[in-house]
Scaffold this active site. Structure first.
Site, PDB file in Angstrom:
ATOM      1  N   ASP A  57       0.795  -1.229   0.000  1.00 25.98           N
ATOM      2  CA  ASP A  57       0.000   0.000   0.000  1.00 25.98           C
ATOM      3  C   ASP A  57       0.829   1.282   0.000  1.00 25.98           C
ATOM      4  O   ASP A  57       1.426   1.667   0.999  1.00 25.98           O
ATOM      5  CB  ASP A  57      -0.958   0.020   1.215  1.00 25.98           C
ATOM      6  CG  ASP A  57      -2.190   0.880   0.952  1.00 25.98           C
ATOM      7  OD1 ASP A  57      -2.954   1.113   1.900  1.00 25.98           O
ATOM      8  OD2 ASP A  57      -2.377   1.316  -0.198  1.00 25.98           O
ATOM      9  N   LYS A 117      -8.138  -1.302   3.283  1.00 26.83           N
ATOM     10  CA  LYS A 117      -7.490   0.007   3.404  1.00 26.83           C
ATOM     11  C   LYS A 117      -7.524   0.503   4.848  1.00 26.83           C
ATOM     12  O   LYS A 117      -6.573   1.090   5.342  1.00 26.83           O
ATOM     13  CB  LYS A 117      -8.216   0.996   2.484  1.00 26.83           C
ATOM     14  CG  LYS A 117      -7.555   2.321   2.294  1.00 26.83           C
ATOM     15  CD  LYS A 117      -6.241   2.264   1.532  1.00 26.83           C
ATOM     16  CE  LYS A 117      -6.396   2.097   0.077  1.00 26.83           C
ATOM     17  NZ  LYS A 117      -5.101   2.225  -0.669  1.00 26.83           N
ATOM     18  N   LYS A 131      -8.122  14.018  -3.595  1.00 28.60           N
ATOM     19  CA  LYS A 131      -8.660  13.568  -2.310  1.00 28.60           C
ATOM     20  C   LYS A 131      -8.558  14.673  -1.272  1.00 28.60           C
ATOM     21  O   LYS A 131      -7.544  15.376  -1.202  1.00 28.60           O
ATOM     22  CB  LYS A 131      -7.850  12.352  -1.841  1.00 28.60           C
ATOM     23  CG  LYS A 131      -8.248  11.821  -0.488  1.00 28.60           C
ATOM     24  CD  LYS A 131      -7.274  10.793   0.000  1.00 28.60           C
ATOM     25  CE  LYS A 131      -5.921  11.390   0.330  1.00 28.60           C
ATOM     26  NZ  LYS A 131      -4.848  10.391   0.120  1.00 28.60           N
ATOM     27  N   LYS A 144       2.504   2.030   3.362  1.00 29.37           N
ATOM     28  CA  LYS A 144       1.750   2.225   4.595  1.00 29.37           C
ATOM     29  C   LYS A 144       1.871   1.051   5.559  1.00 29.37           C
ATOM     30  O   LYS A 144       1.862   1.214   6.770  1.00 29.37           O
ATOM     31  CB  LYS A 144       0.258   2.386   4.267  1.00 29.37           C
ATOM     32  CG  LYS A 144      -0.184   3.615   3.557  1.00 29.37           C
ATOM     33  CD  LYS A 144      -1.652   3.779   3.844  1.00 29.37           C
ATOM     34  CE  LYS A 144      -2.558   4.360   2.804  1.00 29.37           C
ATOM     35  NZ  LYS A 144      -2.363   4.249   1.447  1.00 29.37           N
TER      36      LYS A 144
HETATM   37  N1  LIG Z   1      -2.457   7.937  -3.751  1.00 29.71           N
HETATM   38  C1  LIG Z   1      -2.881   6.855  -4.406  1.00 29.71           C
HETATM   39  O1  LIG Z   1      -3.333   6.922  -5.536  1.00 29.71           O
HETATM   40  C2  LIG Z   1      -2.786   5.537  -3.712  1.00 29.71           C
HETATM   41  C3  LIG Z   1      -2.173   5.431  -2.455  1.00 29.71           C
HETATM   42  C4  LIG Z   1      -2.093   4.191  -1.860  1.00 29.71           C
HETATM   43  C5  LIG Z   1      -2.571   3.064  -2.507  1.00 29.71           C
HETATM   44  N2  LIG Z   1      -3.175   3.214  -3.716  1.00 29.71           N
HETATM   45  C6  LIG Z   1      -3.688   2.010  -4.341  1.00 29.71           C
HETATM   46  O2  LIG Z   1      -3.201   1.901  -5.663  1.00 29.71           O
HETATM   47  C7  LIG Z   1      -4.168   1.194  -6.445  1.00 29.71           C
HETATM   48  C8  LIG Z   1      -4.406   1.953  -7.732  1.00 29.71           C
HETATM   49  O3  LIG Z   1      -4.907   3.222  -7.444  1.00 29.71           O
HETATM   50  P1  LIG Z   1      -5.550   4.033  -8.671  1.00 29.71           P
HETATM   51  O4  LIG Z   1      -5.985   5.364  -8.144  1.00 29.71           O
HETATM   52  O5  LIG Z   1      -4.653   3.970  -9.835  1.00 29.71           O
HETATM   53  O6  LIG Z   1      -6.827   3.140  -8.946  1.00 29.71           O
HETATM   54  P2  LIG Z   1      -7.632   2.919 -10.315  1.00 29.71           P
HETATM   55  O7  LIG Z   1      -8.904   2.286  -9.930  1.00 29.71           O
HETATM   56  O8  LIG Z   1      -7.639   4.162 -11.103  1.00 29.71           O
HETATM   57  O9  LIG Z   1      -6.714   1.876 -11.118  1.00 29.71           O
HETATM   58  C9  LIG Z   1      -6.743   0.509 -10.816  1.00 29.71           C
HETATM   59  C10 LIG Z   1      -6.698  -0.228 -12.151  1.00 29.71           C
HETATM   60  O10 LIG Z   1      -6.591  -1.620 -11.891  1.00 29.71           O
HETATM   61  C11 LIG Z   1      -7.354  -2.310 -12.860  1.00 29.71           C
HETATM   62  N3  LIG Z   1      -7.551  -3.655 -12.332  1.00 29.71           N
HETATM   63  C12 LIG Z   1      -8.397  -4.062 -11.372  1.00 29.71           C
HETATM   64  N4  LIG Z   1      -8.249  -5.388 -11.167  1.00 29.71           N
HETATM   65  C13 LIG Z   1      -7.240  -5.804 -11.993  1.00 29.71           C
HETATM   66  C14 LIG Z   1      -6.599  -7.044 -12.244  1.00 29.71           C
HETATM   67  N5  LIG Z   1      -6.955  -8.144 -11.595  1.00 29.71           N
HETATM   68  N6  LIG Z   1      -5.589  -7.089 -13.151  1.00 29.71           N
HETATM   69  C15 LIG Z   1      -5.222  -5.974 -13.812  1.00 29.71           C
HETATM   70  N7  LIG Z   1      -5.801  -4.770 -13.638  1.00 29.71           N
HETATM   71  C16 LIG Z   1      -6.794  -4.697 -12.737  1.00 29.71           C
HETATM   72  C17 LIG Z   1      -8.576  -1.453 -13.047  1.00 29.71           C
HETATM   73  O11 LIG Z   1      -9.198  -1.707 -14.282  1.00 29.71           O
HETATM   74  C18 LIG Z   1      -7.967  -0.046 -13.000  1.00 29.71           C
HETATM   75  O12 LIG Z   1      -7.619   0.388 -14.292  1.00 29.71           O
HETATM   76  C19 LIG Z   1      -5.420   1.054  -5.589  1.00 29.71           C
HETATM   77  O13 LIG Z   1      -5.459  -0.218  -5.001  1.00 29.71           O
HETATM   78  C20 LIG Z   1      -5.191   2.081  -4.486  1.00 29.71           C
HETATM   79  O14 LIG Z   1      -5.822   1.751  -3.263  1.00 29.71           O
HETATM   80  C21 LIG Z   1      -3.294   4.398  -4.343  1.00 29.71           C
HETATM   81  O1  LIG Z   2      -1.766   7.158   1.199  1.00 32.84           O
HETATM   82  P1  LIG Z   2      -2.867   7.849   1.916  1.00 32.84           P
HETATM   83  O2  LIG Z   2      -3.140   9.228   1.401  1.00 32.84           O
HETATM   84  O3  LIG Z   2      -2.715   7.801   3.395  1.00 32.84           O
HETATM   85  O4  LIG Z   2      -4.175   6.931   1.648  1.00 32.84           O
HETATM   86  C1  LIG Z   2      -4.977   7.090   0.533  1.00 32.84           C
HETATM   87  C2  LIG Z   2      -6.366   7.059   1.079  1.00 32.84           C
HETATM   88  O5  LIG Z   2      -6.504   8.203   1.910  1.00 32.84           O
HETATM   89  C3  LIG Z   2      -7.347   7.112  -0.050  1.00 32.84           C
HETATM   90  O6  LIG Z   2      -8.649   7.066   0.482  1.00 32.84           O
HETATM   91  C4  LIG Z   2      -7.146   5.918  -0.947  1.00 32.84           C
HETATM   92  O7  LIG Z   2      -8.032   6.010  -1.994  1.00 32.84           O
HETATM   93  C5  LIG Z   2      -5.758   5.910  -1.505  1.00 32.84           C
HETATM   94  O8  LIG Z   2      -5.598   4.683  -2.184  1.00 32.84           O
HETATM   95  C6  LIG Z   2      -4.707   5.991  -0.441  1.00 32.84           C
HETATM   96  O9  LIG Z   2      -4.618   4.782   0.224  1.00 32.84           O
END
Ligand SMILES: NC(=O)c1ccc[n+]([C@@H]2O[C@H](COP(=O)([O-])OP(=O)(O)OC[C@H]3O[C@@H](n4cnc5c(N)ncnc54)[C@H](O)[C@@H]3O)[C@@H](O)[C@H]2O)c1
Ligand SMILES: O=P([O-])([O-])O[C@@H]1[C@@H](O)[C@H](O)[C@@H](O)[C@H](O)[C@@H]1O
Length: 536
Positions: A325, A374, A415, A492
């Site tokens: 994460d 999460k 966010k 995280k």
């Molecule tokens: N700041 C951040 O953006 C942040 C921080 C921490 C964690 N994350 C994690 O990162 C991940 C991606 O975030 P995001 O904003 O890009 O999300 P998003 O939903 O825009 O992108 C996720 C992508 O994964 C694809 N997907 C889902 N299941 C799949 C599979 N089995 N195989 C291949 N592709 C698949 C979806 O079609 C989508 O395009 C999430 O799990 C989110 O919780 C994001």
């Molecule tokens: O990294 P961070 O900002 O503490 O946490 C974020 C969360 O606040 C948000 O809700 C989630 O969508 C992102 O995937 C990410 O996990």
């Protein structure tokens, strides 16, 4: 159809690896440079603590001598993202193309230029030492401490259950300015995610409408493992790569139940995949495929991809894994602020962490089982700091801590994080800290994706052996442990080798990363003692 790779003007065949110029050499009998390697002999100094009969601590300094070996040749490296068509995947891809081409674009606030802000490796520095003449600090770019891959040289590919090309997906993500998108549109339109595996029960049902780019089969099977392994091999061959790092930036999955006989050991996990056990998640299937392909795999989402069987499999195959994460905004701030408060002797008594966001990640997290993954990763981030301060907290005592995430489409990827930190201070007083933190989630996460790739790749070129006299000597050089806890700063819920402590304090995580890399070139840990400025 393009081979799913970064085939633009900076495509793999045209991307000339950025020549690495050593910014410094270490002048020490303990450090030897040759054309292929840097060899260093490093004395690691710690303090062992025991208790004597009357309960008094006895602190004994301990020295362990390590030999480190760093390969200097920077390999042509690929980054394959699971979830490549998502907000993070499209944003990091566009960002690297923009940097590679030195793009500028107009915004309402004026012209902007490509940069790597938010990347520790590309955007921060470390103290090399003090100037021999002026005694002033000499700081160098973090990227220059070891011969690391440059992100501009990364060849990018990956998988997505959505078949949308990367340009259309970038539009869907609605993260980047149109004046930038139009400059990378052509290159990204030629990038199409490889089909992926989709087991509906693991992500929110509201994701189903994206799932049009699938490998047949809705539960784990060996064919899925082998297909992913072949995808990795093909990507490597087509792009003439020497290394690949795979990262999960796909949707957050629900936690998998840990079931004895199913995913508790490496052998049981492989049998479970072979038998199509429904508790094996897509992310665990990707992890297994990468482990068997000896390709580092990093989990950027909070689910428990690395079930005990997956960790054991990685250890068995001497393969690197890391997670969980990305620590991008609200939690990153928390892991710094809580460390500051508690180490200042201020008794934090409650943390309320609320946020709302409107991107697809937020949509997926609006489903309770995915939110729970999460909630766990966002809640455990203060445990080490609380447990370390027995003056403020009795055993088992900890601040109240609540995490709330709401899906509000209107705000998109931007966010809103609202936090309240409530603490007891001197003589019955209280301190209340309220934060309003607008985190442009993908613009904060994308540099972390880059750091995770660069550091994980660097770790594949570092080996160690111990020439210690205390019997712990190792004859041959070996890799660091399979679980790359050195990646913790970007994550995280840091995954650590079984039985080792989890460190969440941001400064400690950065210190570990910095000082391990310094040790690889025979340099002492960064010390803030500055005795040279005090003892004269
Ligand atoms: N700041 C951040 O953006 C942040 C921080 C921490 C964690 N994350 C994690 O990162 C991940 C991606 O975030 P995001 O904003 O890009 O999300 P998003 O939903 O825009 O992108 C996720 C992508 O994964 C694809 N997907 C889902 N299941 C799949 C599979 N089995 N195989 C291949 N592709 C698949 C979806 O079609 C989508 O395009 C999430 O799990 C989110 O919780 C994001
Ligand atoms: O990294 P961070 O900002 O503490 O946490 C974020 C969360 O606040 C948000 O809700 C989630 O969508 C992102 O995937 C990410 O996990």
């Amino acid at each position: 159809m393009a081979p799913h790779a970064d085939i633009g003007p900076g495509s793999s065949n045209e991307v000339a690896a950025t020549a690495h110029k050593d910014l410094f050499t270490v002048n020490s009998p303990n450090v030897v440079y040759n054309a292929n390697e840097i060899r260093s002999k490093y004395t690691y100094r710690t303090t062992l603590v025991s208790q004597n009969a009357d309960g008094k601590y006895v602190a004994t300094p301990k020295e362990t001598v390590y030999d480190f070996k760093v390969e200097r040749k920077i390999p042509k490296t690929g980054m394959m993202l699971v979830g490549w068509g998502g907000n993070n995947g499209t944003t990091v891809t566009a960002g690297i193309i923009a940097n590679r081409r030195g793009l500028k674009w107009d915004t309402r606030e004026g012209s902007r230029a490509a940069n790597y802000y938010g990347s520790v490796v590309m955007g921060s520095t470390m103290k090399l030492g003090t100037d021999a003449k002026t005694a002033k600090d000499v700081n160098i770019p973090f990227h220059d401490v070891l011969p690391m891959v440059h992100p501009n040289d990364l060849v990018i590919g990956g998988w997505d259950i959505s078949g949308m090309n990367l340009s259309a997906a970038m539009d869907r993500a609605a993260v980047l300015e149109p004046t930038l998108k139009m400059q990378v549109h052509k290159e990204m339109a030629a990038m199409v995610p490889l089909p992926s595996i989709y087991y509906p029960d693991f992500i929110a049902a509201n994701q189903e409408d994206r799932a049009d780019n699938l490998i047949a089969g809705s539960k784990a099977c060996l064919e899925h493992v082998e297909k992913i392994r072949k995808d990795i091999r093909d990507f490597k061959a087509v792009n003439n790569l020497e290394k690949i790092i795979v990262q999960w930036t796909a949707n957050t999955e629900r936690f998998a139940e840990i079931i004895p006989g199913v995913n508790d050991t490496a052998d049981n996990l492989m049998k479970a995949i072979e038998s199509g056990h429904e508790e094996v998640s897509p992310s665990t299937v990707f992890a297994v495929a990468c482990i068997l392909e000896n390709t580092p795999f990093i989990n950027g989402s909070p689910q428990n991809t690395f079930v005990p069987g997956a960790i054991q499999l990685a250890e068995k195959h001497n393969a690197f894994i890391g997670g969980d994460d990305f620590k991008s905004g609200q939690t990153k701030m928390k892991s710094a602020l809580v460390d500051f408060l508690i180490s200042a002797g201020i008794k934090l008594t409650s943390i309320a962490s609320y946020n709302h966001l409107g991107n697809n990640d937020g949509k997926n997290l609006s489903s309770q089982r995915q939110f729970r993954s999460k909630e766990i990763s966002k809640s455990n981030v203060v445990d080490d700091m609380v447990e370390a301060n027995t003056v403020l907290y009795k055993k088992g005592e900890h601040p109240d801590h609540t995490v709330v995430i709401k899906y509000m489409p209107a705000v998109g990827d931007n966010k809103r994080a609202l936090d309240e930190y409530y603490a007891e201070i001197f003589m019955g007083g209280h301190q209340t800290i309220s934060l309003f933190n607008v985190c442009e989630d993908s613009l904060l996460a994308s540099p972390l994706i880059i750091d995770l790739v660069l550091i994980a790749e660097m770790m594949t070129r570092i080996q160690w052996k111990s020439s210690s006299s205390d019997g712990a000597a190792t004859k041959d050089f070996k890799n660091f442990h399979s679980v790359l806890s050195i990646l913790s700063y970007m994550l995280k819920a840091p995954l650590t080798p079984p039985g080792t402590p989890v460190i969440n304090a941001l400064a400690k995580q950065r210190g570990a990363l910095t000082n391990i890399f310094r040790a690889c070139v025979g340099l002492e840990p960064e010390s803030d003692m500055t005795l040279e400025h005090k003892l004269f």
